[in-house]
Design a protein around this motif. Structure first.
Motif, PDB file in Angstrom:
ATOM      1  N   PRO A 207       0.746  -0.755  -0.401  1.00  0.00           N
ATOM      2  CA  PRO A 207       0.000   0.322   0.094  1.00  0.00           C
ATOM      3  C   PRO A 207       0.673   1.675  -0.359  1.00  0.00           C
ATOM      4  O   PRO A 207       2.120   1.332   0.652  1.00  0.00           O
ATOM      5  CB  PRO A 207      -1.041  -0.432   1.251  1.00  0.00           C
ATOM      6  N   SER A 229       2.291   4.338 -16.452  1.00  0.00           N
ATOM      7  CA  SER A 229       2.465   3.164 -16.124  1.00  0.00           C
ATOM      8  C   SER A 229       2.970   2.031 -17.454  1.00  0.00           C
ATOM      9  O   SER A 229       2.225   1.920 -18.254  1.00  0.00           O
ATOM     10  CB  SER A 229       1.496   2.281 -15.351  1.00  0.00           C
TER      11      SER A 229
ATOM     12  N   LEU B 210      -1.917  14.763  -7.746  1.00  0.00           N
ATOM     13  CA  LEU B 210      -2.326  13.277  -7.906  1.00  0.00           C
ATOM     14  C   LEU B 210      -2.172  12.217  -6.499  1.00  0.00           C
ATOM     15  O   LEU B 210      -2.354  11.481  -5.983  1.00  0.00           O
ATOM     16  CB  LEU B 210      -1.798  12.307  -9.260  1.00  0.00           C
ATOM     17  N   VAL B 211      -1.524  13.116  -5.787  1.00  0.00           N
ATOM     18  CA  VAL B 211      -1.146  13.095  -4.224  1.00  0.00           C
ATOM     19  C   VAL B 211      -2.221  12.543  -3.613  1.00  0.00           C
ATOM     20  O   VAL B 211      -2.465  11.653  -2.900  1.00  0.00           O
ATOM     21  CB  VAL B 211       0.155  13.410  -4.052  1.00  0.00           C
ATOM     22  N   LEU B 214      -4.334   9.171  -4.325  1.00  0.00           N
ATOM     23  CA  LEU B 214      -3.699   8.057  -4.344  1.00  0.00           C
ATOM     24  C   LEU B 214      -3.211   7.514  -2.634  1.00  0.00           C
ATOM     25  O   LEU B 214      -3.308   6.818  -1.525  1.00  0.00           O
ATOM     26  CB  LEU B 214      -2.256   8.088  -4.756  1.00  0.00           C
ATOM     27  N   GLN B 215      -2.725   9.600  -2.094  1.00  0.00           N
ATOM     28  CA  GLN B 215      -2.942   9.592  -0.627  1.00  0.00           C
ATOM     29  C   GLN B 215      -4.060   8.912   0.268  1.00  0.00           C
ATOM     30  O   GLN B 215      -3.898   8.340   1.436  1.00  0.00           O
ATOM     31  CB  GLN B 215      -2.390  11.014   0.053  1.00  0.00           C
ATOM     32  N   ALA B 218      -3.843   5.021   0.194  1.00  0.00           N
ATOM     33  CA  ALA B 218      -1.966   4.990   1.283  1.00  0.00           C
ATOM     34  C   ALA B 218      -2.570   4.936   3.218  1.00  0.00           C
ATOM     35  O   ALA B 218      -2.389   4.115   3.638  1.00  0.00           O
ATOM     36  CB  ALA B 218      -1.197   5.238   0.851  1.00  0.00           C
ATOM     37  N   GLN B 221      -4.517   1.862   4.027  1.00  0.00           N
ATOM     38  CA  GLN B 221      -3.767   0.765   3.518  1.00  0.00           C
ATOM     39  C   GLN B 221      -4.250   0.174   2.841  1.00  0.00           C
ATOM     40  O   GLN B 221      -3.987  -1.330   2.691  1.00  0.00           O
ATOM     41  CB  GLN B 221      -3.493   0.469   5.084  1.00  0.00           C
ATOM     42  N   ILE B 222      -4.312   0.343   1.920  1.00  0.00           N
ATOM     43  CA  ILE B 222      -5.480  -0.102   0.785  1.00  0.00           C
ATOM     44  C   ILE B 222      -4.658   0.320  -0.546  1.00  0.00           C
ATOM     45  O   ILE B 222      -4.025   1.176  -0.738  1.00  0.00           O
ATOM     46  CB  ILE B 222      -7.015   0.513   0.325  1.00  0.00           C
ATOM     47  N   ASN B 223      -4.123  -0.453  -0.964  1.00  0.00           N
ATOM     48  CA  ASN B 223      -3.156  -1.243  -2.134  1.00  0.00           C
ATOM     49  C   ASN B 223      -3.696  -0.758  -3.893  1.00  0.00           C
ATOM     50  O   ASN B 223      -5.150  -1.502  -3.516  1.00  0.00           O
ATOM     51  CB  ASN B 223      -2.221  -2.566  -1.724  1.00  0.00           C
ATOM     52  N   SER B 225      -3.449  -1.949  -7.072  1.00  0.00           N
ATOM     53  CA  SER B 225      -2.355  -2.962  -7.753  1.00  0.00           C
ATOM     54  C   SER B 225      -2.699  -2.048  -9.174  1.00  0.00           C
ATOM     55  O   SER B 225      -1.867  -3.042 -10.573  1.00  0.00           O
ATOM     56  CB  SER B 225      -3.887  -4.251  -7.974  1.00  0.00           C
ATOM     57  N   ARG B 226      -3.269  -1.114  -9.751  1.00  0.00           N
ATOM     58  CA  ARG B 226      -2.805  -0.828 -10.925  1.00  0.00           C
ATOM     59  C   ARG B 226      -3.234   0.480 -11.339  1.00  0.00           C
ATOM     60  O   ARG B 226      -4.397   1.304 -10.444  1.00  0.00           O
ATOM     61  CB  ARG B 226      -3.571  -1.305 -11.607  1.00  0.00           C
ATOM     62  N   ILE B 227      -2.280   1.503 -12.000  1.00  0.00           N
ATOM     63  CA  ILE B 227      -2.702   2.921 -11.848  1.00  0.00           C
ATOM     64  C   ILE B 227      -2.660   2.977 -13.504  1.00  0.00           C
ATOM     65  O   ILE B 227      -1.300   2.941 -14.113  1.00  0.00           O
ATOM     66  CB  ILE B 227      -2.294   3.904 -11.188  1.00  0.00           C
ATOM     67  N   GLU B 228      -3.343   3.830 -14.157  1.00  0.00           N
ATOM     68  CA  GLU B 228      -3.059   3.943 -15.744  1.00  0.00           C
ATOM     69  C   GLU B 228      -3.889   5.090 -15.940  1.00  0.00           C
ATOM     70  O   GLU B 228      -4.952   5.243 -15.537  1.00  0.00           O
ATOM     71  CB  GLU B 228      -3.980   3.338 -16.172  1.00  0.00           C
ATOM     72  N   SER B 229      -2.979   6.165 -16.542  1.00  0.00           N
ATOM     73  CA  SER B 229      -3.617   7.225 -17.389  1.00  0.00           C
ATOM     74  C   SER B 229      -3.774   7.509 -18.363  1.00  0.00           C
ATOM     75  O   SER B 229      -3.311   6.884 -19.602  1.00  0.00           O
ATOM     76  CB  SER B 229      -2.399   8.685 -17.129  1.00  0.00           C
ATOM     77  N   GLU B 246      -7.306  -3.035  -4.122  1.00  0.00           N
ATOM     78  CA  GLU B 246      -7.260  -4.156  -3.653  1.00  0.00           C
ATOM     79  C   GLU B 246      -8.686  -4.723  -2.644  1.00  0.00           C
ATOM     80  O   GLU B 246      -8.070  -4.939  -1.308  1.00  0.00           O
ATOM     81  CB  GLU B 246      -5.736  -4.905  -3.411  1.00  0.00           C
TER      82      GLU B 246
END
Lengths: 287, 287
Positions: A207, A229, B210-211, B214-215, B218, B221-223, B225-229, B246
């Motif tokens: 995470p 990515s 974008l932070v 995503l924060q 984080a 504690q959520i992971n 599995s992928r980020i795509e722009s 996830e």
């Protein structure tokens, strides 16, 4: 010394237009002569720089409609010694070339996959069901048009000055503000510019694995103009990240950020700093 | 009721293999009958679900070598009412089909652009200079092979059971662990699963834009599995982000995260939660 510049050929591709505009600008800036060298693929024009066959290469990196030119990112990562010297932004207008005068007579369209993708809505609407053939460049597509009036090609407006083929419809791109970013790459490290490009990999499946690298820049008020990515190609779910920041690598704050960044990344590659040169339509008309 | 499932056709595409495996699994789980419906493009199989022509659609979203299938992401964003029900992971082996028995006799290769890209190193090495023709699917490419021994096609191993064309070389994919993720999409909202897919846009050109999104994950504690722009297609430098987390959407912590996330995004779309079903080679052999 003549500065040699590789680009995706033949003459009349969008990469050649970008390379030509850049070479004229460079001649004016430096007083040095330049010479363009067409290569059959984007990857081969990058390999030509790495092998020392040419001084510079001009390659597309991102289009405003279709996104990344993934072969450029993947090859830059692979050939890690290449350094970005400059960005060139080219406005894109796609034209439909054909010896036919009627759309309904066209059975087959040739072009580069990026151009076909950037015109997909137009093609669905006006040429639905027509066979689409991928060529290595837009200019390469024009060679199929001459001998067969049931064939069309999508290529740049500049190609009409180079090849004796009429434009049937223009522009046919789905979105009017279509632009492509090109990078000029060479072998000498660059640290000066308004932007810098980086690539990195992070440890998988934690995470916040990507938050920490991004936080490094946010904490210092460094703006990211782009994040992309790419798969590592080893296994599903493993990625590389390509990031553009709005700072020079020589900037002290950036150096601090990169030093902290390296503690959160597995592999970190600095592709160099660059300024952005946008080709204006007035210049485009003279090329 | 028979559950109707759209996929990129004709029979023998990788999408059909994924749809077939999923339909057998679904029949076992629910006792309901299923029926597959081939469509000419990936986009049209998604539109078929949105228009109610079928109950479900199975579409490729990402390949471990070539990355995103961008038409799927772009169409999901456009047709916002579609909901992901399930993920299906299919191991990919690309085969070269031809009536010729010698590689050197082959002058032209037909296949889907994703398959051509996933075999580009092999093609450069063994069939350098051969013309590459893009078709709407791998199975579609096989129809060019029958009448001309100078032609080859890249398609799935399963296609050899359906079409009477010999395999000349297999596998020819550049990376051995080649897998494609498919999403099963429908119209009913899903909230349960091990993963969830989201899409969002953020205000342009602000450090940390974008932070913050995503924060949000984080911090909990959520992971990801992928980020795509993806480009917004309006102008260069404006992006949408596609993120897989996830966690299920029904999870309380996720709901909190999504609620906070919406304060940092311009547009936020929840594409649903899903479980992952990996097709084992033992099952693949029976299809």
């Amino acid at each position: 010394m003549v500065i040699s510049i590789a680009h995706l050929g033949p003459k009349g591709t969008n990469a050649e237009t970008a390379a030509l505009a850049y070479s004229q600008w460079l001649e004016k800036q430096t007083g040095q002569q330049t010479q363009l060298h067409p290569y059959p693929t984007i990857a081969s024009s990058l390999y030509a720089v790495a092998k020392g066959e040419v001084n510079l290469g001009v390659v597309p990196v991102e289009n405003s409609t279709e996104g990344s030119v993934t072969i450029t990112l993947d090859t830059l990562w692979e050939l890690e010694q290449l350094q970005i010297q400059q960005e060139v932004v080219l406005p894109i207008a796609h034209c439909l070339y054909s010896k036919s005068e009627l759309l309904k007579e066209i059975k087959k369209i040739y072009s580069h996959p990026q151009a076909l993708a950037q015109c997909q809505k137009w093609l669905n609407q006006f040429l639905s069901g027509v066979e689409l053939v991928a060529t290595s460049s837009t200019a390469e597509a024009l060679k199929y048009v001459n001998s067969d009036a049931t064939v069309g090609a999508i290529a740049s407006p500049r190609a009409s000055k180079l090849y004796d083929i009429p434009i049937l419809v223009q522009p046919i791109n789905d979105y009017p503000d279509n632009c492509t970013r090109f990078w000029v790459v060479g072998m000498s490290p660059t640290t000066d510019g308004s932007h810098s490009a980086l690539g990195f990999s992070v440890a998988k499946n934690q995470p916040g694995a990507l938050v920490k690298p991004l936080q490094v820049f946010a904490n210092r008020q460094i703006n990211l103009s782009r994040i992309e990515s790419r798969p590592t190609k080893r296994s599903l779910g493993e990625y590389l990240f390509f990031v553009d920041i709005e700072r020079s690598v020589s900037d002290l704050t950036t150096q601090e950020a990169l030093s902290e960044l390296s503690t959160y990344t597995e592999i970190l590659k600095i592709f160099g700093s660059y300024r952005i040169f946008t080709i204006e339509s007035s210049m485009l008309a003279t090329l």
